[in-house]
Every structure is written in structure tokens, then in C-alpha cells.
Design a protein around this motif. Structure first.
Motif, PDB file in Angstrom:
ATOM      1  N   GLY A 119      34.623  44.997  32.798  1.00  0.00           N
ATOM      2  CA  GLY A 119      34.977  45.107  31.393  1.00  0.00           C
ATOM      3  C   GLY A 119      35.221  43.812  30.656  1.00  0.00           C
ATOM      4  O   GLY A 119      35.560  43.826  29.473  1.00  0.00           O
ATOM      5  N   GLY A 120      35.059  42.677  31.315  1.00  0.00           N
ATOM      6  CA  GLY A 120      35.221  41.395  30.646  1.00  0.00           C
ATOM      7  C   GLY A 120      33.937  40.942  29.969  1.00  0.00           C
ATOM      8  O   GLY A 120      32.873  41.539  30.147  1.00  0.00           O
ATOM      9  N   THR A 121      34.048  39.877  29.207  1.00  0.00           N
ATOM     10  CA  THR A 121      32.908  39.319  28.485  1.00  0.00           C
ATOM     11  C   THR A 121      32.772  37.840  28.810  1.00  0.00           C
ATOM     12  O   THR A 121      33.748  37.087  28.693  1.00  0.00           O
ATOM     13  N   ILE A 122      31.598  37.418  29.231  1.00  0.00           N
ATOM     14  CA  ILE A 122      31.341  36.006  29.479  1.00  0.00           C
ATOM     15  C   ILE A 122      31.073  35.312  28.137  1.00  0.00           C
ATOM     16  O   ILE A 122      30.207  35.745  27.384  1.00  0.00           O
ATOM     17  N   ALA A 147      35.545  33.216  29.750  1.00  0.00           N
ATOM     18  CA  ALA A 147      35.409  34.657  29.558  1.00  0.00           C
ATOM     19  C   ALA A 147      36.551  35.163  28.682  1.00  0.00           C
ATOM     20  O   ALA A 147      37.492  34.436  28.351  1.00  0.00           O
ATOM     21  N   ILE A 148      36.422  36.423  28.299  1.00  0.00           N
ATOM     22  CA  ILE A 148      37.515  37.154  27.652  1.00  0.00           C
ATOM     23  C   ILE A 148      37.777  38.379  28.510  1.00  0.00           C
ATOM     24  O   ILE A 148      36.850  39.123  28.842  1.00  0.00           O
ATOM     25  N   ASP A 149      39.027  38.575  28.902  1.00  0.00           N
ATOM     26  CA  ASP A 149      39.320  39.716  29.756  1.00  0.00           C
ATOM     27  C   ASP A 149      39.246  41.009  28.945  1.00  0.00           C
ATOM     28  O   ASP A 149      39.126  40.977  27.714  1.00  0.00           O
ATOM     29  N   PRO A 150      39.274  42.176  29.581  1.00  0.00           N
ATOM     30  CA  PRO A 150      39.070  43.431  28.854  1.00  0.00           C
ATOM     31  C   PRO A 150      40.103  43.698  27.762  1.00  0.00           C
ATOM     32  O   PRO A 150      39.841  44.456  26.829  1.00  0.00           O
TER      33      PRO A 150
END
Length: 262
Positions: free
Chosen positions: A228-231, A247-250
Motif C-alpha cells: 500500500g505504499g507509494t514509491i 516512499a510514502i507509507d500507506p
């Protein structure tokens, strides 16, 4: 300040501790408790456990009141000071601001402040643990610890002067990031602890970004997206042959990871 201050704790503020536990467990290998300890102020606080039995930091559950007051998912660091109240006054005198006044907690005295450019952090005078010893939540080499502390700021020159004055750090060496400017390295004594960089796209306000050590950067990258994270920046090679990514965590907290490619 005679002795250089160290990062002695890291804290994830999040609205979903259980979701954060699943994400960081898969990416880093940490264990975060299913339920938190209620602090004196009624705050849900959970320890982050490493595979070796030590702690990597803590998770503070953001409640509705905190969110209404402007709190957002974020990683924030604690800097050791000998006198929290004196440190707060000195920071205020140099243009910083107080986000949370000094208060006593079971493990010491803390306050949340911002530097003059607005990047938040805690100052803390901890109660020494039984048996003594320094905090080991930061390491330049070990997985499951924060390995790099990176400040993105609107005024690198002023920020460097501020942290040198108040925390005793050094600043030697830099890397050209043209056209963005210089990436300037920070030292605590002989140890390179991080860097200061100009604000860039993706950093709307000055902030500290922390890079957590992983055992394999490609495995970690796959785990970020699978959980569910975003690079936000793909793994790139850094001096020494390892790789770093952002990254941004969920739940929305920006975070970095660093480790080898296997």
C-alpha cells in the motif's frame, strides 16, 4: 554547545498504527504492538521492535483532536539536550517556534519545536536506562535502524548555522545536485549523520526525512508497493555502493529506505 547532540529516538505519527505495523513489518522487518500503552495524557503509544530485541522508536496514534489541530502522518526525530527548557528558550531566541511546551514524561523531559525555517523535531533530556549506554536507534550501517537524517529546507545556509550552534554538529563536504544546488553533509564528531538539501518538488515545507536501513533494497521496494505504499523516487546508487529510495507509507508519512542490492 560543548558536546554534539545525537538523534536518540524516532517517532512515527500516524492515524492507523495497525496499518503502519503491517507496512513496516513487511518492508523493514519491525514488530509493532497490536495495542498501544495509554500514556498519562491518554495518547496511544506503541514501541517499534527490532529483530535483535532492541527498539527502533515509537508510534504515536493521531486522534481526532490532533488531526483537527493540524497534525499529519510524519516521522519526527528526537535530539538529545542537557536542559530542555534552556534549549527551547535558545531555539525561540534564534527564530524557532514551540509546537509543544516542555513537559515531563516517564522516560525524561521533552518539547516539540521547529527550526527557524519550520522543520519540526523534539528536544529531549532522557532518564538514563538501567545499565546506562547510549541510544542505538541510529546507525550508519545497520538494517532496522535509521541510517541517514536528511533535512530539506528553504534556507540551507541558515539551517546549517542553526544546527551547528544549538547542537554542535559539523558541516564538511557536499555533493552537487545541479540545478537544485548543493547536498551538504552533516557530522556529529567523526560520524557523518546526514545532510541538508534545498527544498524540491515533493517537499512543500521544510522537513526532516529519515532513511531506514533494509536488508535488500529491491525486496524492500517490492514490499512498499505490495503493502500500500507509494514509491516517490526509485532506488538509486549512493556513494559506497548501496542504494536509497523514497516512499510514502500507506497512511501518508514520507519515509526513505537505504540498503544493498542483492
Amino acid at each position: 554547545m560543548a558536546d554534539a547532540s545525537n538523534f536518540i529516538w524516532y517517532e512515527l505519527m500516524t492515524g492507523d498504527p495497525a496499518g503502519a505495523a503491517r507496512f513496516y513489518g513487511a518492508v523493514v522487518g519491525w514488530t509493532i504492538a497490536d495495542t498501544g500503552e495509554q500514556t498519562a495524557g491518554g495518547v496511544d503509544y506503541r514501541m517499534i521492535g527490532r529483530s535483535d530485541g532492541g527498539n527502533a522508536g515509537g508510534v504515536l496514534a493521531l486522534n481526532a483532536e490532533m488531526i483537527a489541530g493540524g497534525a499529519r502522518p510524519i516521522w519526527i526525530g528526537y535530539l538529545h539536550v542537557a536542559d530542555v527548557d534552556a534549549a527551547v528558550e535558545a531555539i525561540k531566541a534564534d527564530g524557532g517556534a514551540v509546537q509543544m511546551p516542555a513537559m515531563d514524561i516517564p522516560v525524561g523531559r521533552i518539547a516539540m519545536v521547529t527550526d527557524p525555517q519550520g522543520a519540526p523535531f523534539y528536544v529531549m533530556d532522557p532518564i538514563p536506562p538501567e545499565g546506562g549506554g547510549e541510544s542505538d536507534v541510529f546507525s550508519v550501517t545497520e538494517a532496522q535502524r535509521v541510517r541517514w537524517n536528511e533535512l530539506a529546507t528553504s534556507d540551507p545556509e541558515a539551517a546549517i548555522a542553526f544546527y551547528k550552534k544549538h547542537f554542535g554538529w559539523g558541516q564538511e563536504g557536499e555533493m552537487d545536485m545541479s540545478p537544485l544546488g548543493a547536498y551538504r553533509f552533516l557530522q556529529r564528531g567523526e560520524v557523518m549523520i546526514g545532510a541538508v538539501m534545498p527544498l524540491m518538488e515533493g517537499y512543500p515545507v521544510p522537513v526532516w526525512n529519515f532513511y531506514i536501513g533494509v536488508d535488500d533494497i529491491d525486496r524492500a521496494r517490492d514490499a512498499v508497493t505490495a503493502n500500500g505504499g507509494t514509491i516517490t523516487s526509485e532506488p538509486m546508487e549512493i556513494p559506497g555502493g548501496e542504494y536509497a529510495m523514497n516512499a510514502i507509507d500507506p497512511q501518508g508519512a514520507p519515509v526513505g529506505f537505504v540498503g544493498p542490492r542483492k
